[in-house]
Write a protein that holds these residues in place. Structure first.
Motif, mmCIF file in Angstrom:
data_model
loop_
_atom_site.group_PDB
_atom_site.id
_atom_site.type_symbol
_atom_site.label_atom_id
_atom_site.label_comp_id
_atom_site.label_asym_id
_atom_site.label_seq_id
_atom_site.Cartn_x
_atom_site.Cartn_y
_atom_site.Cartn_z
ATOM 1 N N ARG A 102 -3.258 -59.570 -22.816
ATOM 2 C CA ARG A 102 -3.267 -59.025 -24.175
ATOM 3 C C ARG A 102 -4.570 -59.404 -24.871
ATOM 4 O O ARG A 102 -4.903 -60.591 -24.995
ATOM 5 C CB ARG A 102 -2.080 -59.550 -24.973
ATOM 6 N N CYS A 103 -5.286 -58.390 -25.311
ATOM 7 C CA CYS A 103 -6.500 -58.577 -26.098
ATOM 8 C C CYS A 103 -6.121 -58.484 -27.580
ATOM 9 O O CYS A 103 -5.602 -57.461 -28.016
ATOM 10 C CB CYS A 103 -7.536 -57.529 -25.731
ATOM 11 N N GLU A 104 -6.382 -59.541 -28.339
ATOM 12 C CA GLU A 104 -6.055 -59.574 -29.759
ATOM 13 C C GLU A 104 -7.335 -59.778 -30.575
ATOM 14 O O GLU A 104 -8.136 -60.674 -30.273
ATOM 15 C CB GLU A 104 -5.063 -60.694 -30.067
ATOM 16 N N VAL A 105 -7.511 -58.965 -31.616
ATOM 17 C CA VAL A 105 -8.681 -59.060 -32.487
ATOM 18 C C VAL A 105 -8.207 -59.203 -33.925
ATOM 19 O O VAL A 105 -7.406 -58.385 -34.403
ATOM 20 C CB VAL A 105 -9.597 -57.825 -32.343
ATOM 21 N N ALA A 106 -8.702 -60.238 -34.588
ATOM 22 C CA ALA A 106 -8.389 -60.464 -36.004
ATOM 23 C C ALA A 106 -9.640 -60.183 -36.833
ATOM 24 O O ALA A 106 -10.696 -60.788 -36.610
ATOM 25 C CB ALA A 106 -7.911 -61.895 -36.221
ATOM 26 N N ALA A 107 -9.533 -59.243 -37.788
ATOM 27 C CA ALA A 107 -10.654 -58.841 -38.645
ATOM 28 C C ALA A 107 -10.250 -59.028 -40.103
ATOM 29 O O ALA A 107 -9.650 -58.133 -40.706
ATOM 30 C CB ALA A 107 -11.046 -57.396 -38.366
ATOM 31 N N ASP A 161 -10.919 -56.300 -42.896
ATOM 32 C CA ASP A 161 -10.321 -54.974 -42.805
ATOM 33 C C ASP A 161 -8.983 -54.948 -43.530
ATOM 34 O O ASP A 161 -8.328 -55.972 -43.719
ATOM 35 C CB ASP A 161 -10.131 -54.593 -41.340
ATOM 36 N N THR A 162 -8.580 -53.745 -43.902
ATOM 37 C CA THR A 162 -7.267 -53.589 -44.525
ATOM 38 C C THR A 162 -6.173 -53.930 -43.517
ATOM 39 O O THR A 162 -5.241 -54.666 -43.814
ATOM 40 C CB THR A 162 -7.084 -52.154 -45.035
ATOM 41 N N LYS A 163 -6.288 -53.376 -42.330
ATOM 42 C CA LYS A 163 -5.433 -53.775 -41.214
ATOM 43 C C LYS A 163 -6.181 -54.862 -40.475
ATOM 44 O O LYS A 163 -7.159 -54.599 -39.770
ATOM 45 C CB LYS A 163 -5.151 -52.587 -40.295
ATOM 46 N N THR A 164 -5.742 -56.090 -40.605
ATOM 47 C CA THR A 164 -6.550 -57.227 -40.160
ATOM 48 C C THR A 164 -6.395 -57.570 -38.684
ATOM 49 O O THR A 164 -7.235 -58.287 -38.137
ATOM 50 C CB THR A 164 -6.185 -58.475 -40.985
ATOM 51 N N ILE A 165 -5.344 -57.116 -38.024
ATOM 52 C CA ILE A 165 -5.092 -57.493 -36.634
ATOM 53 C C ILE A 165 -4.734 -56.257 -35.811
ATOM 54 O O ILE A 165 -3.992 -55.388 -36.273
ATOM 55 C CB ILE A 165 -3.948 -58.529 -36.525
ATOM 56 N N ASP A 166 -5.279 -56.208 -34.592
ATOM 57 C CA ASP A 166 -4.878 -55.182 -33.633
ATOM 58 C C ASP A 166 -4.874 -55.807 -32.249
ATOM 59 O O ASP A 166 -5.554 -56.814 -31.988
ATOM 60 C CB ASP A 166 -5.833 -53.977 -33.674
ATOM 61 N N GLU A 167 -4.084 -55.244 -31.352
ATOM 62 C CA GLU A 167 -3.983 -55.774 -29.995
ATOM 63 C C GLU A 167 -3.764 -54.633 -29.016
ATOM 64 O O GLU A 167 -3.303 -53.555 -29.377
ATOM 65 C CB GLU A 167 -2.840 -56.781 -29.888
ATOM 66 N N ILE A 168 -4.104 -54.910 -27.739
ATOM 67 C CA ILE A 168 -3.902 -53.919 -26.681
ATOM 68 C C ILE A 168 -3.548 -54.671 -25.410
ATOM 69 O O ILE A 168 -4.100 -55.742 -25.130
ATOM 70 C CB ILE A 168 -5.171 -53.041 -26.494
ATOM 71 N N ASN A 169 -2.605 -54.134 -24.636
ATOM 72 C CA ASN A 169 -2.147 -54.761 -23.395
ATOM 73 C C ASN A 169 -2.796 -54.106 -22.183
ATOM 74 O O ASN A 169 -2.864 -52.872 -22.089
ATOM 75 C CB ASN A 169 -0.627 -54.672 -23.267
ATOM 76 N N ILE A 170 -3.240 -54.944 -21.234
ATOM 77 C CA ILE A 170 -3.841 -54.484 -19.979
ATOM 78 C C ILE A 170 -2.984 -55.016 -18.834
ATOM 79 O O ILE A 170 -2.782 -56.230 -18.715
ATOM 80 C CB ILE A 170 -5.293 -54.990 -19.828
ATOM 81 N N GLN A 171 -2.477 -54.109 -18.002
ATOM 82 C CA GLN A 171 -1.638 -54.498 -16.862
ATOM 83 C C GLN A 171 -2.504 -54.587 -15.608
ATOM 84 O O GLN A 171 -2.942 -53.571 -15.063
ATOM 85 C CB GLN A 171 -0.516 -53.484 -16.649
ATOM 86 N N LEU A 172 -2.757 -55.818 -15.144
ATOM 87 C CA LEU A 172 -3.604 -56.045 -13.970
ATOM 88 C C LEU A 172 -2.735 -56.212 -12.724
ATOM 89 O O LEU A 172 -1.775 -56.986 -12.725
ATOM 90 C CB LEU A 172 -4.476 -57.290 -14.161
ATOM 91 N N THR A 173 -3.109 -55.507 -11.666
ATOM 92 C CA THR A 173 -2.435 -55.631 -10.366
ATOM 93 C C THR A 173 -3.452 -56.074 -9.325
ATOM 94 O O THR A 173 -4.467 -55.406 -9.119
ATOM 95 C CB THR A 173 -1.800 -54.299 -9.937
ATOM 96 N N VAL A 174 -3.168 -57.212 -8.683
ATOM 97 C CA VAL A 174 -4.031 -57.717 -7.613
ATOM 98 C C VAL A 174 -3.325 -57.455 -6.288
ATOM 99 O O VAL A 174 -2.254 -57.995 -6.016
ATOM 100 C CB VAL A 174 -4.313 -59.222 -7.778
ATOM 101 N N GLN A 175 -3.924 -56.605 -5.471
ATOM 102 C CA GLN A 175 -3.325 -56.246 -4.189
ATOM 103 C C GLN A 175 -3.726 -57.255 -3.113
ATOM 104 O O GLN A 175 -4.872 -57.718 -3.074
ATOM 105 C CB GLN A 175 -3.750 -54.844 -3.775
ATOM 106 N N VAL A 176 -2.765 -57.578 -2.235
ATOM 107 C CA VAL A 176 -2.990 -58.557 -1.170
ATOM 108 C C VAL A 176 -2.677 -57.903 0.169
ATOM 109 O O VAL A 176 -1.604 -57.308 0.341
ATOM 110 C CB VAL A 176 -2.116 -59.808 -1.366
ATOM 111 N N LYS A 177 -3.600 -58.024 1.117
ATOM 112 C CA LYS A 177 -3.390 -57.447 2.441
ATOM 113 C C LYS A 177 -2.243 -58.156 3.167
ATOM 114 O O LYS A 177 -2.040 -59.348 2.989
ATOM 115 C CB LYS A 177 -4.666 -57.558 3.286
ATOM 116 N N PRO A 178 -1.515 -57.421 4.006
ATOM 117 C CA PRO A 178 -0.436 -58.061 4.780
ATOM 118 C C PRO A 178 -1.005 -59.065 5.784
ATOM 119 O O PRO A 178 -2.113 -58.898 6.293
ATOM 120 C CB PRO A 178 0.241 -56.888 5.491
#
Length: 305
Positions: free
Chosen positions: A109-114, A117-134
């Protein structure tokens, strides 16, 4: 109608301001990729872009959410935990992770506090997948099975991510999971489960003899176990009956031999009886007297005058 127009203008104002070149005083985030996929040990960028803000120096934080637990990745302008040696901030807000491992698979989760600004906080979620060979799968193949019997072959590995699927080969040729759709295997009586890696022959025949191997596959790669030989042999009923008869004949001969030995006295025990014991001769002049105290005989001399 005159009273309704100001209310209508207020509703349309957020849409009209961007068209008139005005900026809304609200921090807003975006990302070029919210679901990045990377193979183990490679580097990956988690994109977090500030689309709009009027705050000159907003506060940036990154958090990791895995198995319901939240931990800091970047806080107070510093990398936290094991990310301190293998992660960095790129282009002000994006996060770069180096030498990724399977444990890095999580939601970030990336969170930015400003504050300006009128809207002082926003956030965005990043779903990371790390693949592993058998890893090389562990294969189990029976060495010999009689005709008409059931044979179970197993193939499994638990290191790959995503989970592996399995395919079986006989003499380097792939076995079809669906025997009905392939004329080459219509006479075969096996069931292949690609999810569990189990290959079951319900009634083997001579044509099932061969070298068997298994391949585990996922999006990151594949691994193969070594070939193992399985022999299907005919069950020799006549040989089994003959073997049983030979064993019975041997038992009969042993019994007869023991009986003959008893009759000839080879197993007779020499037992000591009361008659076999002879009392020693009494010397002249000696009388044997039994006493209650001694429980045995003692001798007493007598003199004849």
């Amino acid at each position: 109608m005159a009273l309704r127009r100001p209310a209508l203008l207020l509703l349309l104002l957020p849409l009209l301001l961007p068209l008139l070149g005005c900026r809304l005083l609200a921090v807003e985030l975006t990302s070029s990729n919210t679901k990045p996929v990377v193979q183990e040990f490679q580097s990956v960028e988690l994109s977090c872009i500030i689309k709009s803000t009027v705050t000159p120096d907003p506060r940036i934080e990154w958090k990791k959410i895995r198995d319901g637990e939240t931990s800091y990745v970047f806080f107070d302008n510093k990398m936290q935990g094991d990310f301190a040696t293998r992660a960095e901030i790129l282009s002000r807000t994006s996060l770069v992770i180096k030498n990724t491992t399977r444990m890095d698979t999580a939601t970030y989760r990336c969170e930015v506090a400003a504050p300006s600004d009128t809207k002082t906080i926003d956030e965005i979620n990043i779903q990371l997948t790390v693949q592993v060979k058998p890893m090389t799968p562990r294969c189990t193949v029976p060495k010999a099975v009689p005709v008409g019997k059931t044979a179970s072959l197993h193939c499994h590995e638990n290191e790959g991510y995503p989970k592996s699927t399995y395919s079986w080969y006989r003499n380097s040729e792939p076995l079809s999971p669906d025997t009905k759709s392939n004329a080459k295997f219509q006479n075969s009586s096996y069931t292949l489960n690609p999810t569990t890696g189990t290959l079951v022959f319900h009634a083997v025949h001579k044509g099932d003899t061969g070298r068997y191997s298994c391949i585990a596959t996922n999006d990151a790669g594949f691994a193969k176990c070594e070939e193992q030989e399985m022999e299907v042999y005919d069950l020799n009923i006549g040989g089994i009956i003959g073997g049983v008869l030979v064993v019975l004949a041997v038992l009969v001969l042993i019994t007869l031999g023991i009986c003959c030995a008893y009759r000839r006295g080879y197993f007779a025990n020499s037992k000591e009886s009361g008659e076999s014991y002879k009392t020693p001769a009494k010397p002249d002049g000696v009388n044997y007297i039994r006493t209650d105290d001694e429980g045995d005989f003692r001798h007493k001399s007598s003199f004849v005058i």
